[in-house]
Design a protein around this motif. Structure first.
Motif, PDB file in Angstrom:
ATOM      1  N   ARG A 180      12.023  -9.815 -15.775  1.00  0.00           N
ATOM      2  CA  ARG A 180      13.176  -9.106 -15.230  1.00  0.00           C
ATOM      3  C   ARG A 180      12.847  -7.647 -14.913  1.00  0.00           C
ATOM      4  N   ALA A 181      11.783  -7.139 -15.560  1.00  0.00           N
ATOM      5  CA  ALA A 181      11.389  -5.749 -15.318  1.00  0.00           C
ATOM      6  C   ALA A 181      10.519  -5.593 -14.073  1.00  0.00           C
ATOM      7  N   ALA A 182      10.113  -6.699 -13.480  1.00  0.00           N
ATOM      8  CA  ALA A 182       9.224  -6.645 -12.308  1.00  0.00           C
ATOM      9  C   ALA A 182      10.037  -6.374 -11.049  1.00  0.00           C
ATOM     10  N   GLN A 183      10.368  -5.123 -10.833  1.00  0.00           N
ATOM     11  CA  GLN A 183      11.204  -4.734  -9.709  1.00  0.00           C
ATOM     12  C   GLN A 183      10.411  -4.268  -8.499  1.00  0.00           C
ATOM     13  N   SER A 184       9.251  -3.644  -8.751  1.00  0.00           N
ATOM     14  CA  SER A 184       8.460  -3.137  -7.630  1.00  0.00           C
ATOM     15  C   SER A 184       6.978  -3.314  -7.924  1.00  0.00           C
ATOM     16  N   TRP A 185       6.235  -3.582  -6.877  1.00  0.00           N
ATOM     17  CA  TRP A 185       4.795  -3.808  -6.980  1.00  0.00           C
ATOM     18  C   TRP A 185       4.070  -2.496  -6.689  1.00  0.00           C
ATOM     19  N   THR A 186       3.282  -2.003  -7.660  1.00  0.00           N
ATOM     20  CA  THR A 186       2.588  -0.724  -7.483  1.00  0.00           C
ATOM     21  C   THR A 186       1.144  -0.898  -7.030  1.00  0.00           C
ATOM     22  N   GLY A 187       0.570  -2.072  -7.272  1.00  0.00           N
ATOM     23  CA  GLY A 187      -0.819  -2.301  -6.906  1.00  0.00           C
ATOM     24  C   GLY A 187      -1.816  -1.840  -7.951  1.00  0.00           C
ATOM     25  N   LYS A 188      -1.331  -1.196  -9.021  1.00  0.00           N
ATOM     26  CA  LYS A 188      -2.200  -0.786 -10.127  1.00  0.00           C
ATOM     27  C   LYS A 188      -2.102  -1.847 -11.216  1.00  0.00           C
ATOM     28  N   VAL A 189      -3.185  -2.593 -11.409  1.00  0.00           N
ATOM     29  CA  VAL A 189      -3.087  -3.863 -12.119  1.00  0.00           C
ATOM     30  C   VAL A 189      -3.735  -3.845 -13.501  1.00  0.00           C
TER      31      VAL A 189
ATOM     32  N   LYS B 139     -12.634 -10.835  -9.245  1.00  0.00           N
ATOM     33  CA  LYS B 139     -13.189 -10.409  -7.964  1.00  0.00           C
ATOM     34  C   LYS B 139     -12.092 -10.286  -6.907  1.00  0.00           C
ATOM     35  N   GLU B 140     -11.190 -11.265  -6.896  1.00  0.00           N
ATOM     36  CA  GLU B 140     -10.092 -11.257  -5.933  1.00  0.00           C
ATOM     37  C   GLU B 140      -9.184 -10.048  -6.152  1.00  0.00           C
ATOM     38  N   VAL B 141      -8.831  -9.787  -7.400  1.00  0.00           N
ATOM     39  CA  VAL B 141      -7.937  -8.677  -7.710  1.00  0.00           C
ATOM     40  C   VAL B 141      -8.606  -7.346  -7.394  1.00  0.00           C
ATOM     41  N   GLU B 142      -9.888  -7.230  -7.692  1.00  0.00           N
ATOM     42  CA  GLU B 142     -10.616  -6.001  -7.384  1.00  0.00           C
ATOM     43  C   GLU B 142     -10.628  -5.707  -5.891  1.00  0.00           C
ATOM     44  N   GLU B 143     -10.733  -6.751  -5.083  1.00  0.00           N
ATOM     45  CA  GLU B 143     -10.799  -6.572  -3.636  1.00  0.00           C
ATOM     46  C   GLU B 143      -9.441  -6.224  -3.036  1.00  0.00           C
ATOM     47  N   ARG B 144      -8.362  -6.699  -3.662  1.00  0.00           N
ATOM     48  CA  ARG B 144      -7.037  -6.543  -3.065  1.00  0.00           C
ATOM     49  C   ARG B 144      -6.227  -5.385  -3.640  1.00  0.00           C
ATOM     50  N   TYR B 145      -6.461  -5.060  -4.913  1.00  0.00           N
ATOM     51  CA  TYR B 145      -5.623  -4.078  -5.581  1.00  0.00           C
ATOM     52  C   TYR B 145      -6.493  -3.092  -6.362  1.00  0.00           C
ATOM     53  N   THR B 146      -5.856  -2.217  -7.118  1.00  0.00           N
ATOM     54  CA  THR B 146      -6.578  -1.309  -8.008  1.00  0.00           C
ATOM     55  C   THR B 146      -6.575  -1.935  -9.399  1.00  0.00           C
ATOM     56  N   LEU B 147      -7.725  -2.441  -9.811  1.00  0.00           N
ATOM     57  CA  LEU B 147      -7.830  -3.117 -11.105  1.00  0.00           C
ATOM     58  C   LEU B 147      -8.088  -2.061 -12.185  1.00  0.00           C
ATOM     59  N   GLU B 148      -7.053  -1.766 -12.956  1.00  0.00           N
ATOM     60  CA  GLU B 148      -7.135  -0.710 -13.954  1.00  0.00           C
ATOM     61  C   GLU B 148      -7.778  -1.191 -15.259  1.00  0.00           C
ATOM     62  N   GLU B 149      -7.403  -2.385 -15.680  1.00  0.00           N
ATOM     63  CA  GLU B 149      -7.918  -2.901 -16.954  1.00  0.00           C
ATOM     64  C   GLU B 149      -7.793  -4.420 -16.960  1.00  0.00           C
ATOM     65  N   VAL B 150      -8.689  -5.070 -17.722  1.00  0.00           N
ATOM     66  CA  VAL B 150      -8.687  -6.527 -17.830  1.00  0.00           C
ATOM     67  C   VAL B 150      -8.559  -6.926 -19.293  1.00  0.00           C
TER      68      VAL B 150
ATOM     69  N   GLU C  46       2.139  -1.932 -25.316  1.00  0.00           N
ATOM     70  CA  GLU C  46       1.609  -0.603 -25.617  1.00  0.00           C
ATOM     71  C   GLU C  46       0.727  -0.090 -24.481  1.00  0.00           C
ATOM     72  N   LYS C  47      -0.082  -0.970 -23.928  1.00  0.00           N
ATOM     73  CA  LYS C  47      -0.927  -0.576 -22.795  1.00  0.00           C
ATOM     74  C   LYS C  47      -0.061  -0.133 -21.616  1.00  0.00           C
ATOM     75  N   TRP C  48       1.005  -0.894 -21.371  1.00  0.00           N
ATOM     76  CA  TRP C  48       1.873  -0.561 -20.237  1.00  0.00           C
ATOM     77  C   TRP C  48       2.635   0.749 -20.481  1.00  0.00           C
ATOM     78  N   LYS C  49       3.095   0.976 -21.710  1.00  0.00           N
ATOM     79  CA  LYS C  49       3.830   2.199 -22.013  1.00  0.00           C
ATOM     80  C   LYS C  49       2.981   3.446 -21.771  1.00  0.00           C
TER      81      LYS C  49
ATOM     82  N   TRP D  67       1.577   0.965 -14.023  1.00  0.00           N
ATOM     83  CA  TRP D  67       0.833  -0.286 -13.917  1.00  0.00           C
ATOM     84  C   TRP D  67       1.801  -1.462 -13.838  1.00  0.00           C
ATOM     85  N   VAL D  68       1.300  -2.574 -13.300  1.00  0.00           N
ATOM     86  CA  VAL D  68       1.996  -3.861 -13.404  1.00  0.00           C
ATOM     87  C   VAL D  68       1.048  -4.841 -14.088  1.00  0.00           C
TER      88      VAL D  68
END
Length: 323
Positions: free
Chosen positions: A201-210, A224-235, A254-257, A262-263
């Protein structure tokens, strides 16, 4: 081995996992459901129940397993989905409850020796093909390479979209050293990813920071797909069929806070275990998106797959229509 009047297609692999069985089952559903009434039967790996269960509106990933629940969530209104450890007993129950079924898709049944399927589709990844792999513990194979002799079709999954004809020829030559017939079709599929869609329910907007989170057998292609399409911040990588806990969600929260722009992006398989009532407070807080994907073939390979399956099932399908 027991054969049934309703024709069946067994999809599976020689290795421990990660070859894309569930996406291939979903692909076959899309390929066949326009002409046939389908059912999917799985063991329901990782579920908290036992015995035969036909999926229904009250089903959950805990009851039938994450992958069957994913299939039911997508296709449950048009396809019967059931689980049962002993397929030789589950198939008659499924047919009794869904007598209109034309074809049964057997998930992860390539190595099941009690039921004689009418068509066997063997999957192997481009990244770790079975002909370069070894039996556990030296590799990931559950049986030796000669098991490929049972295959009616071999599909090399997770291929690069620009795979050359020379490389395809090399794979065909290597694979056909182990198949029973040099004419066994060897087909090539790639993964096509769709657009992320909101889960929480909190997923209101897509920022591209993943913040990428998954519990699958091999996340190499996904990363690999996420790295090519978005900004992969952490896995954050969990084991295959990971059972998420409150502590897992607290860690992700905690990571998101600390990074509120990030999304959290995950797979549809993981969504079945994250989008549950027990995690409702986190779903209210963390913006969680799912990344859909499906296998794709070039037109000639898809046509060959369809023709090969129909040829193997033709007699029983014709008998069914006559009856």
């Amino acid at each position: 081995m027991i054969s049934f009047a309703v024709p069946s297609i067994a999809v599976g692999n020689l290795s421990w996992g990660g070859t894309g069985k569930t996406p291939m089952i979903e692909f076959l559903i899309r390929l066949l459901q326009g002409n046939y009434r389908l059912a999917v039967l799985s063991r329901g790996y990782g579920r908290q129940t036992r015995g035969f269960i036909l999926a229904g509106e009250s089903s959950s990933a805990q009851q039938i397993g994450d992958e069957p629940f994913q299939i039911y969530s997508k296709f449950g209104k048009s396809v019967s989905v059931a689980v049962g450890e002993q397929r030789v007993m589950a198939i008659p129950e499924l047919i009794a409850l869904r007598p209109e079924t034309d074809i049964i898709l057997l998930d992860d049944a390539f190595q099941h020796r009690y039921v004689k399927a009418d068509a066997y589709v063997l999957l192997t990844t481009y990244q770790q093909p079975f002909f370069e792999d070894h039996v556990i513990p030296l590799g990931t194979l559950r049986e030796n390479r000669q098991g490929a002799q049972r295959a009616d079709v071999v599909v090399v999954t997770k291929c690069p979209s620009n795979l050359s004809m020379v490389e395809k020829a090399r794979f065909r030559d290597e694979i056909c050293k182990y198949t029973n017939n040099q004419d066994t079709p060897v087909l090539f599929s790639s993964l096509q990813y769709g657009e992320p869609y909101p889960v929480s329910r909190a997923a209101q907007s897509w920022t591209g920071k993943v913040l990428l989170v998954s519990g699958i057998a091999d996340d190499t292609v996904l990363k690999k797909e996420v790295e090519e399409r978005y900004t992969l911040e952490e896995v954050v990588t969990f084991g295959d069929h990971h059972k998420y806990s409150i502590s897992d969600l607290r860690m992700l929260a905690e990571k998101w806070k600390k990074n509120p722009d990030w999304v959290l992006l995950t797979t549809e398989k993981d969504v079945t275990k994250l989008n549950v009532q027990a995690f409702s407070e986190f779903l209210e807080e963390i913006p969680i998106f799912a990344l859909p994907m499906m296998p794709t073939f070039d037109a000639s390979d898809q046509q060959l797959l369809q023709e090969r399956l129909f040829m193997l099932l033709e007699d029983k399908l014709t008998d069914g229509e006559a009856n």
